[in-house]
Scaffold this active site. Structure first.
Site, PDB file in Angstrom:
ATOM      1  N   TRP A   1      40.669  36.069  48.593  1.00 39.24           N
ATOM      2  CA  TRP A   1      41.819  36.371  49.456  1.00 39.24           C
ATOM      3  C   TRP A   1      42.307  35.125  50.172  1.00 39.24           C
ATOM      4  CZ3 TRP A   1      42.431  35.709  54.718  1.00 39.24           C
ATOM      5  CH2 TRP A   1      43.539  36.317  55.299  1.00 39.24           C
ATOM      6  N   HIS A   2      41.389  34.231  50.517  1.00 42.36           N
ATOM      7  CA  HIS A   2      41.776  33.071  51.309  1.00 42.36           C
ATOM      8  C   HIS A   2      42.598  32.054  50.537  1.00 42.36           C
ATOM      9  CE1 HIS A   2      38.955  34.476  54.401  1.00 42.36           C
ATOM     10  NE2 HIS A   2      39.582  33.652  55.211  1.00 42.36           N
ATOM     11  N   GLY A   3      42.549  32.046  49.231  1.00 41.47           N
ATOM     12  CA  GLY A   3      43.380  31.081  48.532  1.00 41.47           C
ATOM     13  C   GLY A   3      43.084  30.994  47.052  1.00 41.47           C
TER      14      GLY A   3
END
Length: 408
Positions: free
Chosen positions: A259-261
């Site tokens: 989700w973060h990248g």
């Protein structure tokens, strides 16, 4: 319509909504990343394929409001809340400006009722919100932005720096990312409170955690609880076999990393935290508890947790996996002179601001009755806020750039 048909229709609507929203997120955030992985995979077998690259701009904060939309849909399906029939109220919930671009990721059951209430000016809300915003600006401008120049200079040219400088840069980044994101959250929560809206707490002194499990109860609380409610529990949570429970934990943190990248560094960062959780559970289950004085044991656990979190941040900050492993190697093998960046005074100011931050958080953690910004006396509170504002203006760095989590 029979109950079975109604249930089938509701489930179809839920799945369709989730697929559409996550599909939008995938297209904007992960399409090029997935394409590059597929291309590299086939190239190992000597097969050349070409996946078109669209080069679209990533909408600011798309991960945050997509997750709010998905959470709303799931809550309606579960019957936790009723579907909102007023489109304006629903649109306001999705696009509420203080927390639109970087959270907190709010729940519909908390926000929708507030949008239907009348909000009048309240001095108490104004005072509390202003103090939160002031502390948020200190975290962002005096801590995060001040030390970000050192972190960027070292991490973006890591081959030119010693292990000592890389270790200091990693220590600084540990506070940079915390103060950057927690500072934004406090500004959002404070500005909302001034208008009479109550947003959820997003950070709760995470670097005083005594375990990785506790760290994730204190760090990015809105995201942690989102994954718990909408991924971990649906997977079975801890109501399954021991090994399935460990798998559910690991998958949840792996997805959190993704989700973060769109970068393998984030995948490994999430994987590492998943392994931390699994190892922590197994350690408590298989090894006897160490007998030590309670306060000493708490301090040691706090230090170990901080070091583990700081180590994982290397993967979060590094530009790619190769850089991350090179940085780790150089920290242990390339000792040398310390890079001072803009000079010793700038470094000392950064340490001083971190010290002020931790002293304030230690006071709150131990519930010490030392008052300044939160003094019950109006005059003391106003004087403290004025002095603190002057300190922020004098010591802040105003060229630190955008908030880190805007890119997510």
């Amino acid at each position: 319509m029979s109950r079975f048909q109604e249930q089938k229709w509701r489930k179809t609507a839920l799945v369709s909504g989730i697929v559409i929203n996550l599909g939008i997120l995938f297209f904007y955030k992960y399409y090029e990343f997935a394409g590059s992985l597929i291309t590299d995979f086939f190239s190992w077998f000597g097969i050349g394929i070409s996946i078109p690259q669209w080069n679209v701009l990533l909408p600011v904060g798309i991960s945050f409001y997509i997750f709010q939309v998905v959470g709303y849909a799931v809550d309606v399906y579960r019957g936790t809340i009723k579907a909102e029939k007023n489109f304006i109220v629903y649109a306001l919930f999705i696009s509420f400006f203080p927390q639109l671009v970087a959270g907190p990721i709010e729940r519909a059951r908390n926000m929708l009722p507030q949008f239907k209430e009348k909000h009048k000016f309240s001095y108490e809300n104004f005072d509390r919100g202003l103090r939160w915003m002031l502390w948020g600006f200190f975290m962002k401008l005096c801590v995060a932005d001040r030390i970000s120049t050192y972190v960027d200079a070292v991490y973006n040219n890591y081959m030119e720096h010693s292990g000592t400088s890389l270790l200091l840069a990693t220590f600084f980044f540990t506070f940079q990312i915390y103060c950057d994101f927690a500072g934004y959250s406090l500004i959002a929560i404070g500005s909302s409170r001034i208008m009479g809206f109550h947003l959820m707490e997003n950070f709760h002194r995470p670097y005083f955690s005594r375990s990785i499990k506790e760290f994730w109860r204190r760090w990015h609380i809105s995201l942690s609880t989102w994954f718990k409610d909408y991924l971990y529990i649906p997977l079975g949570g801890n109501r399954v076999s021991h090994w399935r429970h460990l798998w559910n934990l690991f998958v949840t943190f792996l997805v959190s990393g993704i989700w973060h990248g769109a970068n393998l560094t984030f995948v490994l960062w999430g994987t590492l935290h998943g392994l931390y959780q699994v190892v922590g559970i197994e350690k408590n289950r298989l090894l006897p508890q160490v007998k030590a004085p309670r306060k000493l044991h708490a301090v040691l656990n706090c230090l170990v947790t901080f070091v583990l979190v700081m180590f994982a941040w290397i993967f979060f900050r590094a530009n790619d996996l190769h850089s991350a492993f090179e940085i780790i190697g150089r920290i242990f093998t390339h000792q040398g002179a310390l890079f001072t960046g803009e000079g010793i005074p700038s470094l000392l100011l950064g340490f001083m601001c971190i010290g002020i931050l931790m002293l304030k958080e230690l006071k709150d953690e131990l519930s010490l009755k030392i008052y300044a910004l939160d003094s019950p006396h109006y005059g003391v509170r106003i004087a403290s806020m004025s002095l603190f504002l002057a300190f922020i203006i004098l010591s802040a760095s105003f060229d630190g750039g955008a908030f880190i989590y805007f890119q997510f």
